[in-house]
Scaffold this active site. Sequence first.
Site, PDB file in Angstrom:
ATOM      1  CB  SER A  94      44.707  53.779  69.368  1.00 15.28           C
ATOM      2  OG  SER A  94      44.406  53.990  68.098  1.00 15.28           O
TER       3      SER A  94
HETATM    4  C1  LIG Z   1      45.868  54.427  64.739  1.00 16.00           C
HETATM    5  S1  LIG Z   1      47.356  53.798  65.019  1.00 16.00           S
HETATM    6  C2  LIG Z   1      47.476  52.552  63.768  1.00 16.00           C
HETATM    7  C3  LIG Z   1      46.711  51.288  64.211  1.00 16.00           C
HETATM    8  C4  LIG Z   1      47.532  50.162  63.348  1.00 16.00           C
HETATM    9  N1  LIG Z   1      47.257  49.920  62.091  1.00 16.00           N
HETATM   10  C5  LIG Z   1      46.984  48.843  64.085  1.00 16.00           C
HETATM   11  O1  LIG Z   1      46.444  47.825  63.470  1.00 16.00           O
HETATM   12  O2  LIG Z   1      47.006  48.798  65.214  1.00 16.00           O
HETATM   13  C6  LIG Z   1      48.285  55.110  64.158  1.00 16.00           C
HETATM   14  C7  LIG Z   1      49.790  55.063  64.237  1.00 16.00           C
HETATM   15  O3  LIG Z   1      50.397  55.682  63.072  1.00 16.00           O
HETATM   16  C8  LIG Z   1      51.540  56.029  63.811  1.00 16.00           C
HETATM   17  N2  LIG Z   1      52.065  57.241  63.000  1.00 16.00           N
HETATM   18  C9  LIG Z   1      51.795  58.632  63.347  1.00 16.00           C
HETATM   19  N3  LIG Z   1      52.665  59.485  62.351  1.00 16.00           N
HETATM   20  C10 LIG Z   1      53.365  58.705  61.801  1.00 16.00           C
HETATM   21  C11 LIG Z   1      54.226  58.896  60.583  1.00 16.00           C
HETATM   22  N4  LIG Z   1      54.533  59.910  60.093  1.00 16.00           N
HETATM   23  N5  LIG Z   1      54.977  57.668  59.999  1.00 16.00           N
HETATM   24  C12 LIG Z   1      54.617  56.274  60.362  1.00 16.00           C
HETATM   25  N6  LIG Z   1      53.698  56.114  61.396  1.00 16.00           N
HETATM   26  C13 LIG Z   1      52.895  57.246  61.993  1.00 16.00           C
HETATM   27  C14 LIG Z   1      51.561  56.243  65.217  1.00 16.00           C
HETATM   28  O4  LIG Z   1      52.668  56.412  65.993  1.00 16.00           O
HETATM   29  C15 LIG Z   1      50.583  55.217  65.584  1.00 16.00           C
HETATM   30  O5  LIG Z   1      51.165  54.048  65.838  1.00 16.00           O
END
Ligand SMILES: C[S@@+](CC[C@H](N)C(=O)[O-])C[C@H]1O[C@@H](n2cnc3c(N)ncnc32)[C@H](O)[C@@H]1O
Length: 385
Positions: A94
Amino acid sequence: MTDAEVLAGRVLDRLTASGELTPAWSAAFAAVPRHRFIPDTIWIADGAGLVPLHRCEDPHEWLQRAYASAAVITQVDDGHPVGPGERGRYITSSASHPGVVALMLAAVDAQPGMRVLEIGTGTGYNAAVLAHRLGAGKVTSIEIDAQIADHARRALASTGYPVTVITGDGAEGYPTHAPYDRIVSTAAVRQVPYAWVEQTHPGGKIVTPWGTPYHNGALVCFTVTSDGTAEGRIVGDVAFMRLRGQRFRATIDDDQCDETTARTRHTTLAPYCVTSEYDASLAIGMKVPNCAPIYVPADYYPDCARLWFIDPITGSWANLVHRPDTSTYPVHQSGPRNLWDEIENAYHWWCDAGRPGPQRWRITVTAAGQQVTLTTTSTVAQPTA
Ligand SMILES: C[S@@+](CC[C@H](N)C(=O)[O-])C[C@H]1O[C@@H](n2cnc3c(N)ncnc32)[C@H](O)[C@@H]1O
């Protein structure tokens, strides 16, 4: 002025008036066009799950949502919807709520010229805001999902923000560009990976949403010391999706949760006391490991709900029904753990400890692992988890 500029101006005014947006980040917020980072397909709730909203079908609604006071859901179920009728069940990426982005940036306290690693690139929006303030070549962002990382790279390139986007597991940090002055994670952790501590300069900070399976809702700011320790305090109340390797998914399996074979008792502790009070549920989560609450509204009685507590690891569960017209609640418990007894004991421990709030907890991360302690007003007192 375009519609997007009008909506962006309103977000800026709202966050400035509420004090969520600090002057240090205001220029970056004003400059970065949030809608240019939002994918053409977003997901919205329809009561039965999450359904796609395509920009081409409803550009007005899509733009409103891009600038709403809410997170914009950009991926469900890791890109493969698993709900009925191809609906999404779990939010897996998100663009965070603009107020939460502002809160986290204030906590990160990054100054121009500092080197920052962001974990969880998502849309690339937060990385762009960071890059606007910190300058070219200062921001590295790591995203586990290749498609999401590609989208972010394209959005950052087309808006002109020089961020290095890495596709990989952010739990390992990104040693190639280390050490960093700041690491900011936009995915929640239960255990802070020690790699983040190792890759942060002494005196540097790590800011991450942090929580327990019971309570996912604390923003923690750690300071890294020269002996390789990170000392963290809770500085905010945020709920984020978890880092992929640290998910904790508890579901109710109707076939296995048979009340007729469960142990039964009664309690006078009202269910909302252990789930709806932030400070209490934070403390219970520290004391009762591997247990998640699930709240199921009951349509057969007004203001009535069934509250479940699930430990998927041991297969233990407990439930009770909240009714507004009673002060005694029947409890069912099953499996090797008596989850309700543990929760009730933890709640009474919290009351006896003077009902400590988030400012009393400290989280320490060393090479040996993570430790949570409850402090008295000034000194560290009681090890807990
Ligand atoms: C809340 S969203 C990030 C929001 C983002 N910073 C933005 O400005 O749109 C969280 C993200 O963390 C990623 N994610 C989850 N686990 C992860 C991991 N182990 N390493 C890197 N990214 C990860 C997810 O795929 C997701 O895209």
